[in-house]
Design a protein around this motif. Structure first.
Motif, mmCIF file in Angstrom:
data_model
loop_
_atom_site.group_PDB
_atom_site.id
_atom_site.type_symbol
_atom_site.label_atom_id
_atom_site.label_comp_id
_atom_site.label_asym_id
_atom_site.label_seq_id
_atom_site.Cartn_x
_atom_site.Cartn_y
_atom_site.Cartn_z
ATOM 1 N N ASP A 1 0.832 -1.207 0.000
ATOM 2 C CA ASP A 1 0.000 0.000 0.000
ATOM 3 C C ASP A 1 0.865 1.256 0.000
ATOM 4 O OD1 ASP A 1 -1.589 -2.216 0.861
ATOM 5 O OD2 ASP A 1 -3.085 -0.823 1.630
ATOM 6 N N ILE A 2 1.887 1.257 0.863
ATOM 7 C CA ILE A 2 2.721 2.452 1.024
ATOM 8 C C ILE A 2 3.514 2.745 -0.243
ATOM 9 C CG2 ILE A 2 4.690 3.386 2.288
ATOM 10 C CD1 ILE A 2 3.591 1.922 4.779
ATOM 11 N N VAL A 3 4.104 1.713 -0.845
ATOM 12 C CA VAL A 3 4.866 1.912 -2.086
ATOM 13 C C VAL A 3 3.941 2.426 -3.188
ATOM 14 C CG1 VAL A 3 6.100 0.722 -3.943
ATOM 15 C CG2 VAL A 3 6.671 0.237 -1.548
ATOM 16 N N ARG A 4 2.753 1.848 -3.290
ATOM 17 C CA ARG A 4 1.794 2.269 -4.312
ATOM 18 C C ARG A 4 1.370 3.729 -4.096
ATOM 19 N NH1 ARG A 4 -1.775 -1.136 -3.129
ATOM 20 N NH2 ARG A 4 -3.308 0.301 -2.238
ATOM 21 N N ILE A 5 1.112 4.097 -2.844
ATOM 22 C CA ILE A 5 0.685 5.464 -2.528
ATOM 23 C C ILE A 5 1.816 6.450 -2.799
ATOM 24 C CG2 ILE A 5 0.080 7.004 -0.615
ATOM 25 C CD1 ILE A 5 -1.525 4.639 0.570
ATOM 26 N N LEU A 6 3.030 6.115 -2.365
ATOM 27 C CA LEU A 6 4.158 7.023 -2.581
ATOM 28 C C LEU A 6 4.454 7.204 -4.062
ATOM 29 C CD1 LEU A 6 6.672 5.965 0.240
ATOM 30 C CD2 LEU A 6 5.440 8.135 0.037
ATOM 31 N N THR A 7 4.394 6.120 -4.819
ATOM 32 C CA THR A 7 4.649 6.201 -6.262
ATOM 33 C C THR A 7 3.626 7.111 -6.931
ATOM 34 O OG1 THR A 7 5.578 3.958 -6.274
ATOM 35 C CG2 THR A 7 4.862 4.874 -8.387
ATOM 36 N N ALA A 8 2.360 6.914 -6.588
ATOM 37 C CA ALA A 8 1.302 7.736 -7.186
ATOM 38 C C ALA A 8 1.418 9.188 -6.735
ATOM 39 C CB ALA A 8 -0.068 7.171 -6.800
#
Length: 291
Positions: free
Chosen positions: A62-69
């Motif tokens: 979740d965190i990687v996806r949120i940070l990337t976006a």
């Protein structure tokens, strides 16, 4: 602080950080009941780095996806409509209240707020609030004789207003006895969010606030000699391991189960604490023992 104290306090920190029972209250109470000195706000903040590392690992996808976006949204206007990008901005917005109040009330947090009478009051009051929020959520989920079940909100519905309200609820946890997860999840339930959605945002919202607090205290501690580094690091590692196990269990529990066991636990513990302080068994002030 002895190695045994650090082992026990690290375990208490990890087991209670993510449950709606207040980890800071349990650290304070464990020390008081054992006749140890109050571990203090610096110890709590540093060991929370361990528990928040558990959050980073458990929610890593979740965190990687949120940070990337979120990073993409800085230069791509179209990407700002993406749910994950919005979630990144909303975590920032929700972190503002605790950041401002944490710096403004630092002296009170490390001093007067650690009075056991305040802790006992918050255990009971927030416990009652959690019970009311839980009943409202259960009523929506189950419906009634003349009322159909009500669809509650998901994180797709989260906006700036709700994010700030979540943030204000989280800021209440600066007072021992409140509970970060208890306050934020209850706030989410009052706003009409599903249990799992409220819990997930609560954990994500805690990451920047707790890591910032821990690093801030770490900087101050490195400039002085008042921290027992060996025991504190041991407590942090233990808090990480036990905290990870609790997250995995709690995320499954909160999706379908009631808050009420935690509500009654908080109320009973708060009343017991009032009795012990009133009888002189425990001193309400940090670092003192009862007469």
């Amino acid at each position: 602080m002895s190695w045994f104290e650090s082992l026990v306090l690290g375990l208490v920190q990890g087991l209670t950080e993510f449950l709606p029972v207040s980890s800071s209250a349990h650290l304070r109470l464990t020390a008081a009941f054992s006749g140890w000195h109050d571990p203090g706000a610096a110890f709590t903040a540093i060991t929370q780095i361990g528990t928040e590392t558990a959050v980073l690992i458990y929610f890593r996808k979740d965190i990687v996806r949120i940070l990337t976006a979120w990073f993409r949204s800085l230069y791509d206007g179209a990407a700002r409509r993406d749910h994950d990008a919005r979630m990144g901005w909303l975590v920032i917005v929700g972190s503002i209240p605790i950041g401002v109040l944490g710096l403004t009330l630092k002296d009170q947090i490390e001093g007067p707020f650690r009075d056991l009478r305040i802790t006992a009051t918050m255990l009971v009051v927030v416990g009652v609030v959690m019970g009311i929020a839980d009943r409202l959520a259960a009523r929506d989920e189950k419906g009634g004789r003349h009322r159909a079940p009500k669809q509650r909100k998901t994180l797709e519905n989260l906006g700036v207003k709700d994010g700030l309200i979540y943030g204000c609820c989280q800021a209440m946890a600066l007072v021992p006895g409140v509970s970060r997860s208890g306050a934020t999840i209850s706030g989410g339930l009052f706003m009409g969010y599903k249990r799992e959605a409220a819990a997930r945002y609560s954990f994500l919202l805690a990451v920047p606030a707790v890591l910032a607090s821990g690093l801030f205290e770490l900087k101050d501690a490195m400039e002085g000699d008042h921290v027992a580094w060996g025991p504190t690091l041991l407590a942090t590692v233990i808090a990480f391991g036990s905290g990870y196990a609790v997250i995995a269990w709690f995320m499954k529990y909160i999706s379908t189960k009631s808050f009420m066991p935690f509500v009654w636990y908080r109320i009973v513990l708060g009343i017991l604490l009032f009795v012990l302080v009133g009888a002189g068994v425990l001193s309400p002030h940090a670092g003192e023992s009862g007469g």
